[in-house]
Design a protein around this motif. Sequence first.
Motif, PDB file in Angstrom:
ATOM      1  N   ILE A  98      36.902  33.275  35.847  1.00 10.59           N
ATOM      2  CA  ILE A  98      37.086  33.878  37.164  1.00 10.59           C
ATOM      3  C   ILE A  98      35.924  33.478  38.067  1.00 10.59           C
ATOM      4  O   ILE A  98      34.863  33.091  37.593  1.00 10.59           O
TER       5      ILE A  98
ATOM      6  N   CYS B 283      35.735  37.918  42.871  1.00 11.77           N
ATOM      7  CA  CYS B 283      36.349  39.034  42.142  1.00 11.77           C
ATOM      8  C   CYS B 283      35.767  40.372  42.592  1.00 11.77           C
ATOM      9  O   CYS B 283      34.560  40.522  42.734  1.00 11.77           O
TER      10      CYS B 283
ATOM     11  N   CYS C  31      44.504  42.235  37.224  1.00 13.19           N
ATOM     12  CA  CYS C  31      44.774  41.171  36.263  1.00 13.19           C
ATOM     13  C   CYS C  31      44.956  41.733  34.856  1.00 13.19           C
ATOM     14  O   CYS C  31      45.864  41.336  34.129  1.00 13.19           O
ATOM     15  N   SER C  32      44.081  42.676  34.489  1.00 11.27           N
ATOM     16  CA  SER C  32      44.173  43.271  33.157  1.00 11.27           C
ATOM     17  C   SER C  32      45.463  44.062  32.998  1.00 11.27           C
ATOM     18  O   SER C  32      46.106  44.043  31.945  1.00 11.27           O
TER      19      SER C  32
ATOM     20  N   LYS D 279      48.301  43.481  34.485  1.00 14.49           N
ATOM     21  CA  LYS D 279      49.480  42.620  34.461  1.00 14.49           C
ATOM     22  C   LYS D 279      49.518  41.689  33.266  1.00 14.49           C
ATOM     23  O   LYS D 279      50.549  41.094  32.977  1.00 14.49           O
ATOM     24  N   CYS D 280      48.387  41.495  32.601  1.00 14.60           N
ATOM     25  CA  CYS D 280      48.318  40.553  31.470  1.00 14.60           C
ATOM     26  C   CYS D 280      49.343  40.940  30.410  1.00 14.60           C
ATOM     27  O   CYS D 280      49.368  42.075  29.937  1.00 14.60           O
TER      28      CYS D 280
ATOM     29  N   ARG E 217      49.885  32.253  33.463  1.00 15.30           N
ATOM     30  CA  ARG E 217      49.228  32.347  34.776  1.00 15.30           C
ATOM     31  C   ARG E 217      49.609  33.616  35.539  1.00 15.30           C
ATOM     32  O   ARG E 217      49.595  33.617  36.776  1.00 15.30           O
TER      33      ARG E 217
ATOM     34  N   CYS F 276      47.969  36.465  35.642  1.00 17.92           N
ATOM     35  CA  CYS F 276      46.791  37.033  36.309  1.00 17.92           C
ATOM     36  C   CYS F 276      46.518  36.294  37.624  1.00 17.92           C
ATOM     37  O   CYS F 276      46.197  36.900  38.639  1.00 17.92           O
ATOM     38  N   GLU F 277      46.687  34.977  37.561  1.00 16.22           N
ATOM     39  CA  GLU F 277      46.430  34.160  38.737  1.00 16.22           C
ATOM     40  C   GLU F 277      47.371  34.555  39.884  1.00 16.22           C
ATOM     41  O   GLU F 277      46.972  34.657  41.035  1.00 16.22           O
TER      42      GLU F 277
ATOM     43  N   CYS G  32      46.352  38.100  41.334  1.00 16.92           N
ATOM     44  CA  CYS G  32      45.012  38.299  41.893  1.00 16.92           C
ATOM     45  C   CYS G  32      45.032  38.103  43.404  1.00 16.92           C
ATOM     46  O   CYS G  32      45.326  37.005  43.891  1.00 16.92           O
TER      47      CYS G  32
ATOM     48  N   ILE H 268      40.894  33.901  40.096  1.00 18.34           N
ATOM     49  CA  ILE H 268      41.090  33.377  38.737  1.00 18.34           C
ATOM     50  C   ILE H 268      40.837  31.862  38.734  1.00 18.34           C
ATOM     51  O   ILE H 268      41.334  31.134  39.592  1.00 18.34           O
TER      52      ILE H 268
END
Lengths: 663, 144
Positions: free
Chosen positions: A238, A243, A249-250, A252-253, A300, A302-303, A306, A311
């Motif tokens: 990242i 950030c 991100c966490s 949605k991972c 992808r 998280c990307e 975000c 990311i």
Amino acid sequence: MSRIGVFVCHCGENIAATVDPAKVAEAASKMPGVVHAVDYKYMCSDPGQNLIKQAIKEKKLTGVVVAACSPRMHEPTFRNAAAEAGLNPFLCEMANIREQCSWVHEKSEFTTQKAIELVAIMVEKVKRNKPLFPIKVPITKTALVLGGGIAGIQASLDIANAGHKVILVEKSPSIGGHMAQLSETFPTLDCSQCILTPRMVEVARHPNITLYTYSELESVSGFIGNFKVRIRKKARGIDEKLCTGCGICSQKCPQKKIPSEFDAGLGKRPAIYVPFPQAVPNKPVIDRAACTYYKKGKCRVCEKFCEKKAIRLDQQDEIIEAEVGAIVAATGFDIKGADFFPEYGYGKYPDVITGLQFERLASASGPTLGAIKRPSDGKTPETVVFIACAGSRDPAKGIDYCSKICCMYTAKHAMLYKHKVHGGQAYVFYMDIRAGGKMYEEFVRRAIEEDGVKYIRGRVSRIYEEDGKLVVKGADSLLGGEPLEIKADLVVLATAIVANADAEELAQKLKVSYDPYHFLSEAHPKLRPVETNTAGIFLAGAVQAPKDIPETVAQASGAAAKVAALFSSAELSREPVIAVVNRQPPPVLSTCTGCFLCEKACPYQAIEREEIRDRKGNLLKVVAKVNPGLCQGCGTCVALCRVKAIDLQGFTNEQVLAEVLAL
Amino acid sequence: MSEFEPKIIAFVCNWCTYAGADLTGTSRIKYASNVRIVRLPCTGRIDFMLLLKAFDQGADGIIVSGCHPGDCHYTAGNFHARRRWMVFRQLLDFLGIDLRRIHFAWISAAEGGKFAEFVNQVTGEIKKLGPYQSYQKAMSAGIE
């Protein structure tokens, strides 16, 4: 013509009991070049030193030999005395007639004769001593602190508050170390995170501290005051500047089932994660071993989510180079893992857990939010057995030492359990209760007397499962070794504290010594507990030996004080015991033939190349030259040099040869 | 002096063996008084010609001792010493020097007891070998 003075010390009875000092002095007075020889009861005392000073002035001595204890003990004392009398301190040598003569031999003529010979050796050496002058080297007033646990945090803050720059390097994604994982601390039952996290935040916003998390020490070169270090900043995945730590991100991972290191494997985390809510810095890191993108080339998620576009999946490791003047190693400890306790079924039965896992169960920020629930089925255990010395003090396991904190945290665990599960029963199997420390014994007493924890002196031989219960088989050694069986719902092992797996590698990078258990060694077990044998490198915390939080903090502050003392002067004065390549005055020549074997042999890269040119600028030859700042004076180059062009000040070929010839 | 008392010279490094010998003293462990210690910064500093000089001076036995491999205060000096010794001993053997009279050891600063044991062991062995007269003979024969 040499005018040597010999001063023979009785050291009370220590030398005089087996060696006859008067005879030694008498024999010394007959040695060629000796113009003055006396014996005295305590040479290192004030009157003793005055004897030396007076003689230097009155007899115009050109060299001094003090026959007394080891030079490792009092060489600085007598060299200072010589310097005060106007003699160059390096013209003073010691003959070791105590540690290596009077203490190791019986009273006899041989022993006195040996002392005389030891004096003769030194007389011959000192005749060939030359005045030397300390080397001044500048100090880079920045400290490198390795490890961001409580030891590293304390050391960094203390050094930074003294006004010096600090680079703090932490291997994991957040600082905090093991202390951040603890629930409460003994003996006050303070909440560990409540006392730690303010300090973590202070580190992050201190103007003098540069923090590199998820980073490791790559290499170290140089020496005290002038280390050059390379730090590997591992790719976090990242952009830390962009950030905001929002955590989307966490959330949605899609990978959510990875055992959390912070929860000692009891909780789960995603592949992009912040280790714990109070982490400093509060920025996520991508676990590349678990991330779908790195395994399968797509995801992808998280990307996509975000908002800050922070990311960076293609981020590479970064090497940071820095110059520092001192290094504090505070890399902490590890605990023995699963395969170590086959007889206790750790790793086989989910309800056999380590003390650190129990900390996470008891912690309000843990996977159960502080409720004591056993890992297998989430039920509240009615009987819990705590086993102290799981691995520690067990030569059969290769760990002879006491892990020091287990007695206390086991008492704490049992107490916390009783506080949370009122009807439950806690048993503690122990070998001895070691509760040395302020309010420690009282704490253990409280666990036994007020909270009704049952302490059983004895060891557990085996644990096995039967009807959903863990059967703990042991013996009560206070009742004559009577066998004992307890059916437990949960077993907690106070696992041995061991050095980190990479402690040996770290020691080699830092060039400091380590003990058989890979804990780094202090310079002196009593009087130099925070220094190492390598100047400029200090120790703090459990990297040196198992210790509790107050001791760790005290040692960290001690290390910081040592660093601050080192940084208090502009330059450092070093002993001039270094190698020199001979160079004659004009015409500028050297016997060095330029083979540069020394360059290859030198462990410090202290050999440089120097061109010798004539007046017209024509190159005559290239010779070796020693960088006095880098040379540590081992003399490997001296023994290696084919043409004897290189010599070691303080231990020159001439001096050493004279010593041998005096035998 | 009825019994033969050999003269043994020990070349030791400052950081490990010298400190170890100091520890022997601090622990009051007794050992044979035949040994004379020459302190050097590192075993890497030892020019092996010094060993020959020591025999020339009438030494009957020689000890060379430094830090354990990997523990050198100067990183690798003891490795240099070891390597140099491997080469040098072949030359010595060729020259007819009695290799049984040269003893190599790694003794750390914590091994006070080991130092005493080692000195006693070497002293015992050299006593059995007797005075090193053949070296003197060889020298006087002009082989140098």
